[in-house]
Design a protein around this motif. Structure first.
Motif, PDB file in Angstrom:
ATOM      1  N   GLN A  76       6.987   5.768  14.129  1.00 20.02           N
ATOM      2  CA  GLN A  76       5.822   6.351  14.771  1.00 20.02           C
ATOM      3  C   GLN A  76       5.958   7.862  14.869  1.00 20.02           C
ATOM      4  OE1 GLN A  76       3.204   4.888  15.308  1.00 20.02           O
ATOM      5  NE2 GLN A  76       2.366   5.094  17.326  1.00 20.02           N
ATOM      6  N   GLN A  77       7.171   8.317  15.093  1.00 18.26           N
ATOM      7  CA  GLN A  77       7.381   9.746  15.287  1.00 18.26           C
ATOM      8  C   GLN A  77       8.829  10.087  14.963  1.00 18.26           C
ATOM      9  OE1 GLN A  77       6.534   9.650  19.587  1.00 18.26           O
ATOM     10  NE2 GLN A  77       8.660  10.261  19.911  1.00 18.26           N
ATOM     11  N   CYS A 118       9.441   7.385   6.513  1.00 13.01           N
ATOM     12  CA  CYS A 118       7.982   7.362   6.444  1.00 13.01           C
ATOM     13  C   CYS A 118       7.396   7.366   7.835  1.00 13.01           C
ATOM     14  CB  CYS A 118       7.504   6.101   5.747  1.00 13.01           C
ATOM     15  SG  CYS A 118       7.724   6.198   4.009  1.00 13.01           S
ATOM     16  N   THR A 119       6.800   8.477   8.192  1.00 15.05           N
ATOM     17  CA  THR A 119       6.112   8.497   9.475  1.00 15.05           C
ATOM     18  C   THR A 119       4.747   7.846   9.254  1.00 15.05           C
ATOM     19  OG1 THR A 119       5.305  10.696   8.897  1.00 15.05           O
ATOM     20  CG2 THR A 119       7.263  10.590  10.260  1.00 15.05           C
ATOM     21  N   LEU A 120       4.322   7.023  10.200  1.00 19.21           N
ATOM     22  CA  LEU A 120       3.081   6.281  10.013  1.00 19.21           C
ATOM     23  C   LEU A 120       1.888   7.222   9.884  1.00 19.21           C
ATOM     24  CD1 LEU A 120       3.754   3.286  12.405  1.00 19.21           C
ATOM     25  CD2 LEU A 120       3.778   3.308   9.926  1.00 19.21           C
ATOM     26  N   ASN A 121       1.930   8.329  10.576  1.00 18.29           N
ATOM     27  CA  ASN A 121       0.971   9.407  10.363  1.00 18.29           C
ATOM     28  C   ASN A 121       1.653  10.380   9.406  1.00 18.29           C
ATOM     29  OD1 ASN A 121      -0.231  11.933  10.482  1.00 18.29           O
ATOM     30  ND2 ASN A 121      -0.801  11.735  12.638  1.00 18.29           N
ATOM     31  N   PRO A 122       1.142  10.511   8.183  1.00 24.22           N
ATOM     32  CA  PRO A 122       1.908  11.236   7.171  1.00 24.22           C
ATOM     33  C   PRO A 122       2.150  12.719   7.452  1.00 24.22           C
ATOM     34  CG  PRO A 122      -0.266  10.628   6.338  1.00 24.22           C
ATOM     35  CD  PRO A 122      -0.112   9.942   7.637  1.00 24.22           C
ATOM     36  N   VAL A 123       1.389  13.298   8.375  1.00 29.96           N
ATOM     37  CA  VAL A 123       1.577  14.727   8.637  1.00 29.96           C
ATOM     38  C   VAL A 123       1.978  15.012  10.078  1.00 29.96           C
ATOM     39  CG1 VAL A 123       0.055  15.484   6.794  1.00 29.96           C
ATOM     40  CG2 VAL A 123      -0.890  15.006   9.043  1.00 29.96           C
ATOM     41  N   VAL A 124       2.559  14.072  10.717  1.00 28.69           N
ATOM     42  CA  VAL A 124       2.911  14.271  12.117  1.00 28.69           C
ATOM     43  C   VAL A 124       4.055  15.288  12.240  1.00 28.69           C
ATOM     44  CG1 VAL A 124       4.627  12.404  12.223  1.00 28.69           C
ATOM     45  CG2 VAL A 124       3.313  13.012  14.260  1.00 28.69           C
ATOM     46  N   PRO A 125       3.962  16.234  13.172  1.00 25.61           N
ATOM     47  CA  PRO A 125       5.045  17.202  13.351  1.00 25.61           C
ATOM     48  C   PRO A 125       6.134  16.633  14.254  1.00 25.61           C
ATOM     49  CG  PRO A 125       3.247  17.739  14.809  1.00 25.61           C
ATOM     50  CD  PRO A 125       2.810  16.505  14.053  1.00 25.61           C
ATOM     51  N   SER A 155       8.442  12.817   4.773  1.00 26.37           N
ATOM     52  CA  SER A 155       7.108  12.667   5.340  1.00 26.37           C
ATOM     53  C   SER A 155       7.048  13.437   6.642  1.00 26.37           C
ATOM     54  CB  SER A 155       6.775  11.194   5.575  1.00 26.37           C
ATOM     55  OG  SER A 155       7.666  10.639   6.515  1.00 26.37           O
ATOM     56  N   GLN A 179       4.957  16.476   8.960  1.00 23.12           N
ATOM     57  CA  GLN A 179       4.446  17.792   8.615  1.00 23.12           C
ATOM     58  C   GLN A 179       5.552  18.634   7.990  1.00 23.12           C
ATOM     59  OE1 GLN A 179       3.017  20.098  11.852  1.00 23.12           O
ATOM     60  NE2 GLN A 179       2.156  21.648  10.500  1.00 23.12           N
ATOM     61  N   PRO A 206      -1.335   7.565  15.290  1.00 25.32           N
ATOM     62  CA  PRO A 206      -2.160   7.513  14.076  1.00 25.32           C
ATOM     63  C   PRO A 206      -3.605   7.257  14.452  1.00 25.32           C
ATOM     64  CG  PRO A 206      -0.808   5.534  14.263  1.00 25.32           C
ATOM     65  CD  PRO A 206      -0.416   6.436  15.369  1.00 25.32           C
ATOM     66  N   TRP A 261      -1.215   4.569   2.264  1.00 31.09           N
ATOM     67  CA  TRP A 261      -0.297   5.003   3.325  1.00 31.09           C
ATOM     68  C   TRP A 261      -0.471   4.087   4.512  1.00 31.09           C
ATOM     69  CZ3 TRP A 261       3.304   8.631   2.407  1.00 31.09           C
ATOM     70  CH2 TRP A 261       4.142   8.950   3.468  1.00 31.09           C
TER      71      TRP A 261
END
Lengths: 583, 204
Positions: A384-385, A407-414, A442, A444, B61, B70
């Motif tokens: 998740q993060q 692999c972060t589930l949100n591909p651009v998470v900082p 993956s 940000q 997300p 993705w």
């Protein structure tokens, strides 16, 4: 130099042949064949196992020509991103021409291993009927066949030892393929049909298991009920590798008790998987085998609660390879860290792919694992993060990574704590892990992370990039720095023509490059294709009307949606569909 | 999607973090990134306002928007898990006294009473409530407090049709037997209320 050459000339070929027999790795054999003409010649007549990483880099004729004593062939077809639906369905990778050519040349084929290829029933039938000594078929992430094709294999391959189907899309025709193994078939050592959706004839299955006394590996599909598993285990206590089918039953029933007893008798099981339909309360039946397990795959069991998983893992002190879902949670990973001191490879897959759902695992779990498992060298972690601090700690704890995929589930998470890009974290990983050969990044990320990768990842062979970087510089750092790079795949990143064209010769040292939703234009791709005749530069267009119309509509200044280029000895492929345009 | 001028590029440079969107200097919220990928409505393609730039990128997300391919998981695995989740899902109706409409939750998504409580809190804090007395109380944390406190009593209907107090049995057993959830006003939970408040606090 002169003396060395003349000394080598005195070696009779039989001696070289004998020496080469000890070389099993295809890399070693490839190296040896480059030494001189004599060695090339001896090597090619003695090689029995051939690995082709890109089926379009050569063709069947050249393969057979060079290696007439071929017995075992491994082929890979579609690019890796095809696994994630980025490559259109009929792109290519058909195995038929290979089987046809080998059959015609009377190659004594015994083993065929295919990954991401299109396998038709016709090819399976041809395979089954053309090679009397055929022993082993392994299909990974393939498609195009039905259970009819499997029936052909079962019926005709008299000496079949291995039928291993991993994560294939198979059309189930309900034709009782398993019953096609003749009563005379007793040679099976490995049978894996876990990916099949339909029912099998369980009576035939039980009889098959009973007569194949050398059976070591058996992986059932979800339609095989627990009662049948119990009977099978009684017949085959010698199994090393078990994939359960459905694992749900009333824990108070007699069947369950019988299963527990049968499992206690299976002293050789080292690898366990399946649980495709599982009731957590049935898990205690496997506790007795947990103590000797070295591999455990629970990644298809989303219904297991974190505490049930933890209780199971608590018994698995010798585990070296663990595949699990993120339902295990950070706490569960803590249990893994405390228990599994022999752990080498960990994969944590996402359980919730469609909704918002629970935060499953975070950087905490990863840090715990890195601290508790000193032998860890390979990880795939969906989370998740993540934070830079965590990655830096992981890098310090585990300098031995050869594969690191995050692999972060949100591909651009900082960075979850500082809101900074994750550049420093991944930078620490590549700096610390000097043996790293595979990396997926993956979160940000700016050009900075690629600077680090180019500087430190000297052994890197495969790099996967998504939604990362700021400019061409990022890609340039990688191309200039990673001398051993073989496969580079990039999606949705701002890399363009300048990066693509800066070092065109580099691509001949690599197997392939994939770029989708980047900034490269058609004109640049054309330039590249023109200057580098030994590369196939494919433009994959998903517009209607195919590449023909696409050609007319696309201007040289237009961005290309998907480009796949690879080195090849045989020029543009002849089986490209409409929407693939080889420049 | 228009090309950004150099002026805009300078403006953005010192401010927020980049998202790595093709085009380099363009800074957008992640939801816009995804929408572009899915070719959704054109209004999303307009340049972000300064206001939006101040917002931090959250780790959660986006709820419904999906980026193609993705997370990178094999289709086979995706399809298998989808089938299993659908089969294993335990959707039940949840009613909160005073809320204008009911909700549904999948109990299999949670591992503990605490997680369920938090999820319900999020769920009901976003409903618009007609009754002004209840509206003020509908912030997420307040609702969780409520559920754990004495003004509301969480009850459920089990397989036999009986209304039970939430929290008595182990979580897994609860998931198995719960058919419906009702969060009652304690004034209605006559006789149960004092003990209920105790139990709820202990379960938190």
């Amino acid at each position: 130099m002169c003396m060395f050459q003349s000394v080598m000339n005195y070696f009779p070929e039989e001696v070289l042949d004998h020496v080469f027999d000890f070389l099993t790795s295809h890399r070693d054999r490839n190296a040896v064949s480059l030494v001189c003409k004599s060695w090339y010649s001896v090597e090619r007549f003695s090689r029995e196992k051939v690995f082709i990483g890109n089926c379009y880099a050569v063709n069947p004729e050249r393969l057979i020509d060079r290696f007439p004593r071929l017995r075992s062939l491994s082929l890979k077809g579609k690019p890796h991103f095809a696994d994630f639906n980025l490559v259109p369905h009929d792109w290519g990778g058909r195995v038929y021409p290979w089987i046809e050519a080998m059959a015609k040349s009377r190659i004594n084929l015994e083993e065929l291993r295919l990954k991401r290829m299109v396998v038709s029933d016709e090819s399976l039938e041809l395979l089954a009927k053309s090679f009397p000594n055929f022993k082993s078929l392994v299909l990974v992430s393939c498609e195009g066949f039905t259970t009819d094709g499997l029936a052909a294999i079962a019926s005709n391959c008299k000496f079949l030892r291995e039928l291993d189907l991993q994560e294939n899309e198979v059309d189930d025709r309900k034709g009782h393929w398993l019953s096609c193994f003749p009563e005379s078939c007793t040679s099976l050592v490995s049978l894996n049909f876990a990916c099949l959706k339909g029912e099998v004839n369980v009576a035939a299955l039980e009889r098959l298991v009973a007569r194949c006394r050398n059976l070591r590996s058996l992986r059932l599909n979800h339609t095989v009920p627990l009662e049948v598993l119990q009977k099978i285990l009684v017949q085959a206590p010698q199994l090393n590798d078990l994939g359960t089918g459905s694992f749900t039953h009333d824990p108070n029933s007699e069947t369950y008790v019988k299963l527990k007893n049968a499992m206690k008798n299976c002293h050789s099981i080292r690898s366990l998987s399946g649980f495709l339909d599982v009731n957590g309360r049935c898990l205690p039946a496997v506790y007795p085998i947990c103590t000797s397990l070295t591999a455990l795959n629970l990644s298809y069991a989303p219904g297991l609660f974190s505490n049930e998983l933890a209780k199971l893992i608590y018994h698995c002190k010798k585990i070296e390879r663990l595949w699990i879902l993120d339902t295990i949670g950070d706490k569960g990973l803590g249990v893994v860290a405390n228990t599994c001191k022999e752990l080498q490879e960990l994969r944590v897959f996402p359980s919730d792919l469609y909704g918002v759902g629970n935060a499953a695992v975070t950087e905490e779990g990863l840090v715990a694992i890195s601290a508790g498992c000193p032998k860890l060298n390979s990880i795939l972690y969906f989370c998740q993060q993540m934070t830079n601090a965590a990655l830096i700690t992981v890098a310090k704890n585990c300098p031995n990574f050869i594969r690191f995929r995050l692999c972060t589930l949100n591909p651009v998470v900082p960075d979850a704590a500082t809101n900074q890009p994750l550049d420093e974290g991944f930078g620490a990983i590549v700096q610390s892990c000097k043996g790293l050969t595979r990396l997926s990044v993956s979160g940000q990320l700016t050009d900075q992370v690629f600077l680090y990768i180019g500087m430190y990842a000297e052994q890197l062979e495969m790099l996967s990039i998504a939604f990362a970087g700021d400019s061409d510089k990022g890609m340039l750092y990688v191309l200039n720095g990673c001398k051993k790079l073989k496969k580079l795949e990039i999606r949705d990143s701002p890399f363009g023509n300048m990066a693509l064209l800066s070092d065109m010769g580099k691509y001949e040292t690599m197997r392939s490059l994939w770029m989708s939703s980047c900034q490269v234009t058609l004109g640049a791709c054309k330039t590249l294709a023109e200057k580098m005749p030994r590369l196939n530069v494919e433009i994959i267009s998903e517009n209607e009307g195919g590449a023909g119309e696409g050609e007319a509509r696309l201007d040289d200044r237009d961005r290309v949606e998907k480009m796949y280029l690879y080195r090849t000895l045989v020029g543009p492929r002849t089986d490209a569909p409409d929407f693939v345009w080889t420049l | 999607m228009g090309m950004e001028s150099d002026e805009n590029r300078l403006e953005y440079e010192e401010t927020e973090l980049r998202l790595g969107l093709p085009g380099g200097s363009l800074k957008r919220e992640f939801s816009q990134t995804i929408d572009l990928k899915l070719n959704l409505n054109a209004s999303m393609a307009s340049p972000p306002s300064p206001h939006q730039q101040q917002e931090k990128i959250t780790a959660k997300p986006p709820a419904k928007a999906q980026v193609v391919g993705w997370p990178p998981v094999r289709s086979f695995r995706k399809n298998t898990l989808a089938v299993q989740s659908a089969a294993a899902a335990a959707f039940i109706k949840v009613s909160l006294d005073g809320a204008p409409y009911l909700r549904k939750v999948d109990l299999k998504m949670y591992n503990s009473y605490q997680q369920l409580s938090e999820a319900l809190g999020k769920m009901f804090s976003s409903s618009t409530i007609g009754d002004c007395g209840v509206k003020e109380l509908m912030s997420e944390s307040k609702l969780i407090d409520l559920l754990n406190g004495s003004d509301y009593v969480p009850t459920y209907q089990d397989k036999d049709g009986d209304w039970m107090l939430v929290g008595d049995v182990p979580w897994e057993m609860f998931v198995d037997s719960c058919k419906r959830l009702r969060i009652m006003k304690s004034s209605e939970a006559i006789g149960l209320a004092p003990r209920a408040a105790e139990k709820c606090k202990n379960r938190a």
